[in-house]
Design an enzyme around this catalytic site. Sequence first.
Site, PDB file in Angstrom:
ATOM      1  N   TYR A 198      -3.391 -14.536  -9.493  1.00 41.09           N
ATOM      2  CA  TYR A 198      -3.942 -13.221  -9.162  1.00 41.09           C
ATOM      3  C   TYR A 198      -2.843 -12.294  -8.657  1.00 41.09           C
ATOM      4  O   TYR A 198      -2.720 -11.143  -9.097  1.00 41.09           O
ATOM      5  CB  TYR A 198      -5.038 -13.390  -8.108  1.00 41.09           C
ATOM      6  CG  TYR A 198      -5.725 -12.117  -7.693  1.00 41.09           C
ATOM      7  CD1 TYR A 198      -6.736 -11.567  -8.470  1.00 41.09           C
ATOM      8  CD2 TYR A 198      -5.380 -11.470  -6.506  1.00 41.09           C
ATOM      9  CE1 TYR A 198      -7.384 -10.401  -8.085  1.00 41.09           C
ATOM     10  CE2 TYR A 198      -6.022 -10.311  -6.110  1.00 41.09           C
ATOM     11  CZ  TYR A 198      -7.022  -9.781  -6.899  1.00 41.09           C
ATOM     12  OH  TYR A 198      -7.665  -8.624  -6.514  1.00 41.09           O
TER      13      TYR A 198
ATOM     14  N   SER B 200      -4.038  -4.401  -5.824  1.00 42.23           N
ATOM     15  CA  SER B 200      -4.586  -5.136  -4.678  1.00 42.23           C
ATOM     16  C   SER B 200      -3.510  -5.192  -3.612  1.00 42.23           C
ATOM     17  O   SER B 200      -2.325  -4.983  -3.898  1.00 42.23           O
ATOM     18  CB  SER B 200      -4.968  -6.555  -5.112  1.00 42.23           C
ATOM     19  OG  SER B 200      -5.199  -7.410  -4.013  1.00 42.23           O
TER      20      SER B 200
END
Length: 277
Positions: free
Chosen positions: A169, A156
């Site tokens: 995350y 990401s």
Amino acid sequence: MARVEGQVALITGAARGQGRSHAIKLAEEGADVILVDVPNDVVDIGYPLGTADELDQTAKDVENLGRKAIVIHADVRDLESLTAEVDRAVSTLGRLDIVSANAGIASVPFLSHDIPDNTWRQMIDINLTGVWHTAKVAVPHILAGERGGSIVLTSSAAGLKGYAQISHYSAAKHGVVGLMRSLALELAPHRVRVNSLHPTQVNTPMIQNEGTYRIFSPDLENPTREDFEIASTTTNALPIPWVESVDVSNALLFLVSEDARYITGAAIPVDAGTTLK
């Protein structure tokens, strides 16, 4: 000739979103696919996971392109089950060349010191350990073929920079980069390339949900999709709120094709310039 003609790809998180898009893209370019996803909501993350019906639809989309698809209902956290099912699928299709370790989850926002222990562990278990499990299961099959291969780990933009309120995350996605670089070094002598993809927001159910809206509009009591679109656009250098799954699939296809034959250990942004800001 199609760019991955005759090859076999393993894709996790294949029921919808990026995973389905990757499966269709690779099938269009000549690959048979092994499709992995969890068939029900095994975790509570604030939005529904893909379903068994959606995974079956991905398989139908692949088969409609004239390619083979094998469906696996497995949780990437369950190494024993994943190993048995992937071994069976590779035996059926006869080889494994490409891996897209794409399965992952998002989360509602928390300040780092407020993250519940089980929420932290769930995030790391799926978004990092699940990626390692996928590689662990797949690598022996790729090496057995002695043809080289390509592994792409989905990270990401949050794997390249920090973001407030999603440290669990971001930590998992940063961990994916370290795993990618180590795998790239270990597997290079076998002509197996390993890279990672780093999307900005991708227009899938993973971001189109209340939890994500709250991350991007923390000052609003009940942020809407329209609020999210405005806020999300400000995070990217290009004037767009998000990319589409096919944009990530195009990058994945490049990385697994001969066009990228000497690219390994690379962290590739598909991020509309968000990591520049």
